[in-house]
Motif scaffolding. Structure first.
Motif, PDB file in Angstrom:
ATOM      1  N   HIS A 188       0.827  -1.208   0.000  1.00  0.00           N
ATOM      2  CA  HIS A 188       0.000   0.000   0.000  1.00  0.00           C
ATOM      3  C   HIS A 188       0.864   1.262   0.000  1.00  0.00           C
ATOM      4  N   GLU A 222      -3.554   9.658   9.180  1.00  0.00           N
ATOM      5  CA  GLU A 222      -2.661   8.489   9.133  1.00  0.00           C
ATOM      6  C   GLU A 222      -3.308   7.288   9.805  1.00  0.00           C
ATOM      7  N   SER A 282       0.476  11.836  -3.489  1.00  0.00           N
ATOM      8  CA  SER A 282       1.169  13.106  -3.680  1.00  0.00           C
ATOM      9  C   SER A 282       2.656  12.846  -3.855  1.00  0.00           C
ATOM     10  N   HIS A 297      -5.987   0.229   5.296  1.00  0.00           N
ATOM     11  CA  HIS A 297      -5.030  -0.701   4.693  1.00  0.00           C
ATOM     12  C   HIS A 297      -5.037  -2.056   5.402  1.00  0.00           C
ATOM     13  N   VAL A 314      -5.966   5.852   7.528  1.00  0.00           N
ATOM     14  CA  VAL A 314      -5.372   5.184   6.353  1.00  0.00           C
ATOM     15  C   VAL A 314      -4.778   3.829   6.765  1.00  0.00           C
ATOM     16  N   HIS A 315      -4.124   3.792   7.915  1.00  0.00           N
ATOM     17  CA  HIS A 315      -3.580   2.509   8.397  1.00  0.00           C
ATOM     18  C   HIS A 315      -4.709   1.503   8.589  1.00  0.00           C
ATOM     19  N   TRP A 321      -9.968   4.648  -2.965  1.00  0.00           N
ATOM     20  CA  TRP A 321      -9.947   4.519  -4.428  1.00  0.00           C
ATOM     21  C   TRP A 321     -10.572   3.199  -4.853  1.00  0.00           C
ATOM     22  N   HIS A 375      -7.850   0.262  -0.761  1.00  0.00           N
ATOM     23  CA  HIS A 375      -6.870   1.124  -1.420  1.00  0.00           C
ATOM     24  C   HIS A 375      -7.179   2.564  -1.005  1.00  0.00           C
ATOM     25  N   ALA A 376      -6.475   3.036   0.013  1.00  0.00           N
ATOM     26  CA  ALA A 376      -6.746   4.377   0.564  1.00  0.00           C
ATOM     27  C   ALA A 376      -5.462   5.184   0.653  1.00  0.00           C
ATOM     28  N   THR A 377      -5.599   6.472   0.462  1.00  0.00           N
ATOM     29  CA  THR A 377      -4.447   7.367   0.618  1.00  0.00           C
ATOM     30  C   THR A 377      -4.873   8.605   1.393  1.00  0.00           C
ATOM     31  N   MET A 378      -3.873   9.360   1.823  1.00  0.00           N
ATOM     32  CA  MET A 378      -4.158  10.675   2.425  1.00  0.00           C
ATOM     33  C   MET A 378      -3.477  11.733   1.565  1.00  0.00           C
ATOM     34  N   GLU A 379      -4.209  12.799   1.338  1.00  0.00           N
ATOM     35  CA  GLU A 379      -3.690  13.883   0.507  1.00  0.00           C
ATOM     36  C   GLU A 379      -3.908  15.200   1.245  1.00  0.00           C
ATOM     37  N   LEU A 415       3.691   3.576   7.973  1.00  0.00           N
ATOM     38  CA  LEU A 415       2.652   2.651   7.489  1.00  0.00           C
ATOM     39  C   LEU A 415       3.211   1.234   7.380  1.00  0.00           C
ATOM     40  N   VAL A 445       0.857   5.292   1.082  1.00  0.00           N
ATOM     41  CA  VAL A 445       0.143   6.152   2.018  1.00  0.00           C
ATOM     42  C   VAL A 445      -0.427   7.389   1.322  1.00  0.00           C
ATOM     43  N   THR A 446       0.203   7.781   0.204  1.00  0.00           N
ATOM     44  CA  THR A 446      -0.274   8.972  -0.509  1.00  0.00           C
ATOM     45  C   THR A 446       0.040   8.860  -2.001  1.00  0.00           C
TER      46      THR A 446
END
Lengths: 176, 115
Positions: free
Chosen positions: A38, B96, A43, B103, B99-100, B47, B108-112, A56, A40-41
């Protein structure tokens, strides 16, 4: 895998003999996803990105270790002969059911990667051969076990026949 | 505003439940807007992928965020039909954490960074 009853915050499942054997075989695949699978971003160039990614991966590694410990207990301690039937009983509390869901999904996603990332919406079929057919079986079996666990935790998660909304025809088993 | 006693009798008034004061939404929105202007925070985004089951994604959203099924399904459908869904806006640490958790469930995850 059928929910027999819930008592004292525990979910008691019944599994036939072959079903129990299949579950144990599928669970032996864990873990399939590497801890750096995975991101984490998305960006690029974020100054916090590398630290957050490292955190993570450490967190995922620790989580995997805890799940492996749970699996070591699952076979000998949790799966017991049903007594009145030829199969087994599996008694889990809610937190254990959630952990089992996470483990099964790791196996599902890891197996999905190994059979070529099939995508029904794009018409992309699984690329199954002698070497990876066991992953295809694990992916499909994992799906059935996941659905049974979710139905036990939340009986309203699966609409009964006649309750489907337009566009919902492919629920519940359709991939997202 | 003064709470009146039942039946107009001061001596034998039944215990009353004070109604909660609900502030107008617009005020809360203004507070949120000013807070986000000072600290935009981080968006937690889920996502789409072709492997996770819809019912599973809904379940995970309910467990992690404590959402009712209706809200969880709304975001699940956004993920499915629009390719992604912004789940929450939070501080770096909280984003965070979420997101952890996502996961750990294999989503399927993110931080922006929020703009």
């Amino acid at each position: 895998m059928k929910l027999l009853k819930t008592e004292g915050g525990r979910f008691v499942f019944y599994l036939g003999r072959r079903e129990a054997a299949l579950l144990l075989k599928v669970l032996k695949f864990y873990p399939l996803l590497p801890t750096d699978y995975h991101r984490v971003t998305r960006s690029t160039g974020a100054e916090w990105g590398p630290d957050a990614q490292r955190l993570l991966e450490e967190s995922m590694a620790e989580h995997q270790r805890e799940n492996v410990k749970l699996l070591e207990l699952l076979g000998p301690r949790k799966l017991r002969p049903a007594g009145d039937r030829p199969g087994y009983r599996l008694a889990l509390d809610r937190a254990e059911v959630e952990r089992l869901l996470q483990i099964l999904n790791d196996i599902r996603v890891g197996s999905w990667l190994r059979v070529g990332c099939p995508d029904p919406d794009e018409g992309k079929l699984p690329e199954v051969n002698d070497q990876n057919v066991r992953y295809y079986i694990a992916m499909r079996a994992g799906e059935q076990f996941e659905c049974a666990l979710i139905a036990a935790l939340d009986p309203g998660a699966f609409p009964r026949d006649g309750e489907l909304e337009p566009g919902d025809e492919d629920r519940p088993g359709h991939p997202e | 505003m003064v709470e009146s006693s039942a039946g107009g009798s001061y001596g034998l008034a039944m215990p009353q439940t004070v109604e909660p004061v609900v502030l107008p939404d617009i005020e809360r929105e203004n507070q949120d807007a000013s807070r986000y202007a000072l600290e935009p925070g981080y968006l937690v985004i889920c996502w789409n992928d072709p492997v996770n089951l819809m019912v599973y994604v809904t379940h995970v959203f309910q467990v992690i965020f404590g959402w009712a099924r209706q809200k969880a399904e709304f975001h699940m459908r956004q993920v499915h039909f629009q390719g992604k869904s912004v789940l929450v806006r939070e501080s770096l640490e909280k984003a965070e954490h979420y997101v952890h958790q996502l996961h750990q469930y294999g989503l399927h995850a993110t931080m922006e960074r929020a703009e």
